[in-house]
Design a protein around this motif. Structure first.
Motif, PDB file in Angstrom:
ATOM      1  N   HIS A  82       0.836  -1.202   0.000  1.00  0.00           N
ATOM      2  CA  HIS A  82       0.000   0.000   0.000  1.00  0.00           C
ATOM      3  C   HIS A  82       0.872   1.255   0.000  1.00  0.00           C
ATOM      4  N   VAL A  83       0.263   2.373  -0.378  1.00  0.00           N
ATOM      5  CA  VAL A  83       0.944   3.667  -0.230  1.00  0.00           C
ATOM      6  C   VAL A  83       0.232   4.435   0.866  1.00  0.00           C
ATOM      7  N   GLU A  84       1.009   5.181   1.631  1.00  0.00           N
ATOM      8  CA  GLU A  84       0.377   6.014   2.640  1.00  0.00           C
ATOM      9  C   GLU A  84       0.993   7.402   2.625  1.00  0.00           C
ATOM     10  N   ARG A  85       0.185   8.403   2.837  1.00  0.00           N
ATOM     11  CA  ARG A  85       0.620   9.794   2.781  1.00  0.00           C
ATOM     12  C   ARG A  85      -0.024  10.596   3.885  1.00  0.00           C
ATOM     13  N   GLU A  86       0.725  11.623   4.312  1.00  0.00           N
ATOM     14  CA  GLU A  86       0.168  12.571   5.258  1.00  0.00           C
ATOM     15  C   GLU A  86       0.606  13.955   4.788  1.00  0.00           C
ATOM     16  N   LEU A  87      -0.254  14.933   4.965  1.00  0.00           N
ATOM     17  CA  LEU A  87       0.091  16.308   4.625  1.00  0.00           C
ATOM     18  C   LEU A  87       0.389  17.059   5.906  1.00  0.00           C
ATOM     19  N   CYS A  88       1.477  17.860   5.865  1.00  0.00           N
ATOM     20  CA  CYS A  88       1.833  18.619   7.048  1.00  0.00           C
ATOM     21  C   CYS A  88       2.034  20.090   6.665  1.00  0.00           C
ATOM     22  N   LEU A  89       1.390  20.995   7.388  1.00  0.00           N
ATOM     23  CA  LEU A  89       1.673  22.433   7.264  1.00  0.00           C
ATOM     24  C   LEU A  89       2.445  22.832   8.512  1.00  0.00           C
ATOM     25  N   LEU A  90       3.542  23.526   8.308  1.00  0.00           N
ATOM     26  CA  LEU A  90       4.393  23.856   9.444  1.00  0.00           C
ATOM     27  C   LEU A  90       4.827  25.324   9.341  1.00  0.00           C
ATOM     28  N   LYS A  91       4.533  26.101  10.392  1.00  0.00           N
ATOM     29  CA  LYS A  91       4.927  27.514  10.415  1.00  0.00           C
ATOM     30  C   LYS A  91       6.204  27.633  11.237  1.00  0.00           C
ATOM     31  N   VAL A  92       7.267  28.146  10.597  1.00  0.00           N
ATOM     32  CA  VAL A  92       8.571  28.190  11.276  1.00  0.00           C
ATOM     33  C   VAL A  92       9.120  29.619  11.234  1.00  0.00           C
ATOM     34  N   GLN A  93       9.824  30.004  12.293  1.00  0.00           N
ATOM     35  CA  GLN A  93      10.463  31.330  12.324  1.00  0.00           C
ATOM     36  C   GLN A  93      11.741  31.296  11.484  1.00  0.00           C
ATOM     37  N   TYR A  94      12.100  32.428  10.897  1.00  0.00           N
ATOM     38  CA  TYR A  94      13.372  32.449  10.186  1.00  0.00           C
ATOM     39  C   TYR A  94      14.022  33.824  10.304  1.00  0.00           C
ATOM     40  N   LYS A 112      13.725  22.069   3.303  1.00  0.00           N
ATOM     41  CA  LYS A 112      12.440  21.979   2.620  1.00  0.00           C
ATOM     42  C   LYS A 112      12.597  21.272   1.271  1.00  0.00           C
ATOM     43  N   ASP A 113      13.678  21.614   0.533  1.00  0.00           N
ATOM     44  CA  ASP A 113      13.909  20.988  -0.774  1.00  0.00           C
ATOM     45  C   ASP A 113      14.197  19.498  -0.629  1.00  0.00           C
ATOM     46  N   ILE A 114      15.018  19.175   0.374  1.00  0.00           N
ATOM     47  CA  ILE A 114      15.348  17.757   0.581  1.00  0.00           C
ATOM     48  C   ILE A 114      14.080  16.950   0.806  1.00  0.00           C
ATOM     49  N   PHE A 115      13.140  17.540   1.552  1.00  0.00           N
ATOM     50  CA  PHE A 115      11.878  16.842   1.832  1.00  0.00           C
ATOM     51  C   PHE A 115      10.821  17.078   0.751  1.00  0.00           C
ATOM     52  N   ARG A 116      11.254  17.676  -0.347  1.00  0.00           N
ATOM     53  CA  ARG A 116      10.354  17.980  -1.456  1.00  0.00           C
ATOM     54  C   ARG A 116       9.133  18.780  -0.997  1.00  0.00           C
ATOM     55  N   GLY A 117       9.383  19.754  -0.149  1.00  0.00           N
ATOM     56  CA  GLY A 117       8.294  20.583   0.363  1.00  0.00           C
ATOM     57  C   GLY A 117       8.113  21.833  -0.476  1.00  0.00           C
ATOM     58  N   ARG A 118       7.147  22.642  -0.038  1.00  0.00           N
ATOM     59  CA  ARG A 118       6.866  23.890  -0.736  1.00  0.00           C
ATOM     60  C   ARG A 118       6.654  24.988   0.299  1.00  0.00           C
ATOM     61  N   VAL A 119       6.986  26.223  -0.121  1.00  0.00           N
ATOM     62  CA  VAL A 119       6.638  27.357   0.729  1.00  0.00           C
ATOM     63  C   VAL A 119       5.263  27.820   0.283  1.00  0.00           C
ATOM     64  N   VAL A 120       4.304  27.866   1.213  1.00  0.00           N
ATOM     65  CA  VAL A 120       2.964  28.267   0.795  1.00  0.00           C
ATOM     66  C   VAL A 120       2.578  29.647   1.327  1.00  0.00           C
ATOM     67  N   ASN A 121       3.373  30.172   2.251  1.00  0.00           N
ATOM     68  CA  ASN A 121       3.075  31.508   2.765  1.00  0.00           C
ATOM     69  C   ASN A 121       4.342  32.035   3.406  1.00  0.00           C
ATOM     70  N   VAL A 122       4.592  33.337   3.233  1.00  0.00           N
ATOM     71  CA  VAL A 122       5.798  33.879   3.869  1.00  0.00           C
ATOM     72  C   VAL A 122       5.520  35.292   4.381  1.00  0.00           C
ATOM     73  N   THR A 123       6.013  35.585   5.590  1.00  0.00           N
ATOM     74  CA  THR A 123       5.943  36.925   6.179  1.00  0.00           C
ATOM     75  C   THR A 123       7.377  37.285   6.536  1.00  0.00           C
ATOM     76  N   PRO A 124       7.670  38.517   6.989  1.00  0.00           N
ATOM     77  CA  PRO A 124       9.066  38.867   7.289  1.00  0.00           C
ATOM     78  C   PRO A 124       9.709  37.982   8.362  1.00  0.00           C
ATOM     79  N   GLU A 125       8.937  37.371   9.239  1.00  0.00           N
ATOM     80  CA  GLU A 125       9.556  36.557  10.294  1.00  0.00           C
ATOM     81  C   GLU A 125       9.257  35.050  10.216  1.00  0.00           C
ATOM     82  N   THR A 126       8.164  34.697   9.558  1.00  0.00           N
ATOM     83  CA  THR A 126       7.793  33.271   9.526  1.00  0.00           C
ATOM     84  C   THR A 126       7.463  32.839   8.107  1.00  0.00           C
ATOM     85  N   MET A 127       7.578  31.565   7.897  1.00  0.00           N
ATOM     86  CA  MET A 127       7.037  31.028   6.648  1.00  0.00           C
ATOM     87  C   MET A 127       6.282  29.733   6.942  1.00  0.00           C
ATOM     88  N   VAL A 128       5.281  29.439   6.076  1.00  0.00           N
ATOM     89  CA  VAL A 128       4.518  28.202   6.210  1.00  0.00           C
ATOM     90  C   VAL A 128       4.999  27.252   5.121  1.00  0.00           C
TER      91      VAL A 128
END
Lengths: 595, 215
Positions: B114-126, B138-154
């Motif tokens: 079987h295949v199994e998947r989970e989606l994770c949204l993570l807000k991190v300070q930078y 993020k690239d290593i985990f094949r992730g995407r940036v979906v939102n960015v502010t001056p201090e955090t990104m999702v």
């Protein structure tokens, strides 16, 4: 939403029968649907959220009778008693809020004991649901974990099909309680009335016959066993399989022990009958369990009151488990061979494959245990006290097993199971799983109503003084309908079973179990409810009181037997102990002597 | 029955309880606890969903995650749940789920392909210093940036449970503000697939490999 699919299939059927389908109000559809279902009795109590249904009942005058109970809990137990005595589905109708919550104990009781009942509850109008309206409770939410299934009917077009599904679910497979919650506006809206012939239930299936390979395996295991034991429960009775069970036992000479709900499935006067097992089971029966090399469980669920310490239970036995509910397999005790199906069908599959066998050595061994600690023996009272066991024995003498015995919960319940020799199916009704005090009287009432639709047996209710008052109000109902109930209250002025545990395991600290000095005068209590009240205070009065009670046939008779508070139920396997670790009467005498 | 007969499971349970030695050949695999992923198809109503989750609390079953959504058939919802237990408990869970009147199908996918998947949204300070490293991970985990502010990104990452755990672990040192995980969803792989031509076969191969390397 699935309602869309339901509706589209419904409208397809109504397209054919549209001309014949009369347009009725929800309340009328409900009353007519019960008629179509073949209901013959409804136990109910009116209120604001079902007043439209009660009005429709008055106008339509349906073919079934309504019994006005005095408390909704009594109504659910009466429906259970009716269902267990007749094998049909019991029906309850109550209002929303307190009406619904009062049924909860009875629903939970029916769930644990697999009793088919359908409880219809009124609900506030759909637009008020969730507003904390007057007499609103989330009935489907409250009853979710104690029902086999429940429904909230949101659309009058689904009412008839929901009633159809509810009875089907309650009756089939492992039976159980179903709740149907009907908002008041649904009762008042109109729809064409068409009662579906078949329930539309995609996700619901009922096992029939067991897998043939497992049947062969079971037959092989029976052939190889030297110390086999049949352990039969309420499922055998639900499946109308007592005869098949008896044939299997006699064909292969396998001794039979029954659970509390299994009593009556196998004649206890038979040589192969061991009586019941478990916490207050007989010594020889529990010894047979602990030494058996094969246990064939039929419609039983290895309850902790049967097994005690489940890991120490039947340590040498392989287990064959016959059950219609797959989730019962290996729930408490591992099954080495699972026969999932209807007990009747499975036993019929098994019978031709089982060869007659010789179990003389095993039966002789069991007889030796029987002599070591004989059943049906108790201390004759030294002073002039009535031994409670003797009351049960004399009730047996009077009825010769031709009666439906209904019990409440407590010591008297155990004595009935030990000393009454059940000889026929559906002759024992009791609250086993939930252990509901207050069950006895209303259940006996329901059973007595059930006798009007077939079997004509005396209905005897044995109760304790503590449990009896929990639903004593139903005496009025039994009197109103002239039910010739024989009610025996074994009055020891204590909560006897709790007192017994306090005696044995809590150094005789009798914390809040003494009901004196304001326990009711039971004779007056009976008379106040238009019943006959009789009392026996010494052993020589017992027989007279029983004889006198059996001369009354137009109303209930309550017989109060004053019994000593010190009397205990033996043998006893303490909760959580191994089944061969029993306390016997002898043990108790030694303990008393130490003092 | 002869003395050489193998012990029943009930006998093994008893030996274990009384601390008696258990021979390796008697060790019962069924008593070992495993993580199980179970797919349930049920009536697409709140009541049906409620009944499933209620079962877990009422019967004391363990529930690690649950994800639910509509299927190709709007009246049917699919629920994927993750639980931990020995074989007996998991068999109980699937049978109890099956018993529910408004469940249509219950499948334990654990031992099947079987295949199994989970989606994770993570807000991190930078900060400007940590930003490149975060984006690298993020690239290593094949992730995407979906939102960015001056201090955090999702960041959004998809994958099997272990991969998400690893990703959240890697982000911890940067100051996680919020994590939202969907719970596992899973389905059978198409094992019966027969390639009609070599080209299609190569495609199927690469798809399988792709998902495998993801895990």
């Amino acid at each position: 939403m699935p309602t869309d699919t339901l509706q589209s299939s419904d409208s397809a059927t109504t397209a054919n029968g549209a001309h014949d389908a009369p347009t009725l109000k929800g309340s009328e559809i409900f009353v007519r649907a019960l008629e179509e279902e073949g209901v013959d009795r409804v136990f109910g109590h009116p209120g604001g959220a079902v007043i439209k249904i009660y009005d429709a009942m008055e106008r339509i005058q349906p073919s079934y009778d309504h019994v006005l109970v005095r408390h909704e809990q009594g109504g659910t137990h009466a429906a259970e008693g009716y269902a267990k005595a007749t094998g049909r589905v019991g029906t309850v109708l109550v209002t929303s809020g307190p009406g619904a919550t009062n049924t909860v104990t009875g629903i939970a009781d029916a769930y644990l004991d697999s009793v088919p009942i359908v409880v219809f509850t009124g609900q506030v109008p759909t637009h008020l649901i969730g507003n904390d309206s007057f007499q609103e409770t989330d009935t489907t939410g409250v009853t979710r974990s104690i029902t086999k299934h429940n429904f909230l009917v949101r659309d009058v077009n689904e009412l008839a099909s929901t009633v159809r599904q509810a009875y089907h679910i309650a009756r089939t497979g492992r039976p159980g309680p179903v709740v149907v919650d009907i908002p008041k506006d649904v009762q008042m809206s109109e729809a064409p009335f068409l009662y579906p012939e078949e329930p539309d239930l995609d996700g619901y299936s009922v096992p029939g016959a067991a897998a043939p390979s497992q049947v062969d395996r079971a037959a092989q295991m029976i052939e190889e066993a030297e110390k086999p034991l049949l352990y039969s429960g309420g499922g055998t009775i639900n499946a109308d399989a007592p005869e098949a069970l008896t044939r299997l036992a006699r064909k292969a000479n396998i001794p039979v022990t029954t659970t509390l709900h299994g009593l009556g499935a196998f004649p206890e006067t038979d040589d192969l009958a061991l009586g019941w097992l478990g916490m207050h089971g007989f010594y020889h029966t529990n010894m047979a369990v602990q030494n058996a090399d094969l246990i064939i469980a039929c419609g039983a669920r290895f309850d902790d009151r049967v097994t005690g310490d489940v890991e120490a239970w039947a340590p040498n036995a392989e287990i064959i488990h016959i059950d219609i509910d797959p989730s019962c397999i290996s729930k408490n005790v591992y099954a080495d061979c699972a026969l999932i199906g209807d007990a009747q069908e499975v036993l019929q599959q098994l019978l031709p494959k089982v060869e007659p066998k010789d179990t003389t050595d095993w039966l002789t061994q069991i007889d030796e245990w029987r002599e070591e600690c004989p059943p049906y023996e108790y201390e004759a009272s030294e002073n002039d006290d009535i031994a409670p066991e003797s009351v049960v024995e004399q009730l047996y003498e009077k009825t010769q097993g031709d009666a439906v015995m209904v019990t409440d919960v407590g010591q008297h319940q155990m004595w009935v199971c030990q000393y009454y020799k059940f000889g026929q199916t559906r002759s024992h009704i009791s609250s086993g799983g939930l252990g509901t005090m207050g069950f006895g009287l209303p259940a006996a009432m329901g059973a007595a109503f059930g006798m009007r639709e077939g079997r004509d047996l005396d209905v005897v209710c044995v109760s304790g003084d503590g449990g009896f008052v929990m639903n004593a109000q139903e005496l009025s109902v039994a009197a109103r309908h002239g039910l010739p109930l024989k009610i025996a209250v074994l009055n020891n002025n204590y909560l006897g079973m709790v007192r017994q545990w306090q005696s044995l395991f809590h150094e005789e600290r009798f914390s809040h179990t003494d009901l004196r000095p304001t326990n009711p005068d039971f004779v007056k209590l009976a008379e106040a409810h238009h019943c006959v009240g009789l009392r026996a205070t010494s052993p020589d009065e017992v027989g007279d009181v029983i004889d006198q009670a059996w001369t009354v046939d137009d109303r209930p008779v309550l017989m109060e037997f004053q019994v000593p508070k010190e009397e205990m139920v033996f043998p006893m396997v303490p909760a959580g102990a191994a089944s061969d670790d029993m306390l016997t009467e002898m043990f108790n005498k030694e303990k008393m002597a130490e003092k | 029955m002869s003395d050489e007969a193998p012990l029943t499971r009930q006998q093994i349970r008893r030996k274990r309880k009384f601390g008696e030695p258990i021979l390796p050949e008697e060790e019962d695999e069924a008593e070992q606890e495993h993580r199980h992923i179970i797919a349930v198809e049920l009536e697409n109503t709140i009541g049906a969903l409620n009944r499933v989750t209620n079962l877990f609390s009422a019967r004391g079953f363990n529930l690690e995650s649950v994800a639910v959504g509509e299927t190709e058939e709007p009246s049917v919802a699919r629920l994927t749940l993750v639980t931990v237990g020995n074989d007996r408990i998991v068999a109980q869970i699937t049978r109890q789920l099956d018993n529910l009147v408004n469940t249509y199908d219950v499948t334990d996918l654990t031992d099947a392909e079987h295949v199994e998947r989970e989606l994770c949204l993570l807000k991190v300070q930078y900060t400007s210093e940590t930003r490149p490293e975060i984006l690298d991970i993020k690239d290593i985990f094949r992730g995407r940036v979906v939102n960015v502010t001056p201090e955090t990104m999702v960041l959004e990452v998809t994958g099997p449970n272990k991969k998400i755990n690893a990703f959240v672990g890697m982000m911890e040192e940067h100051g996680i503000e919020e994590v939202a995980r969907s719970g596992q969803v899973a389905m059978h792989r198409a094992l019966e697939y027969e390639a009609p031509n070599p080209l299609a076969s190569a495609d199927a191969e690469s798809t399988t490999n792709g998902s495998a390397s993801d895990e």
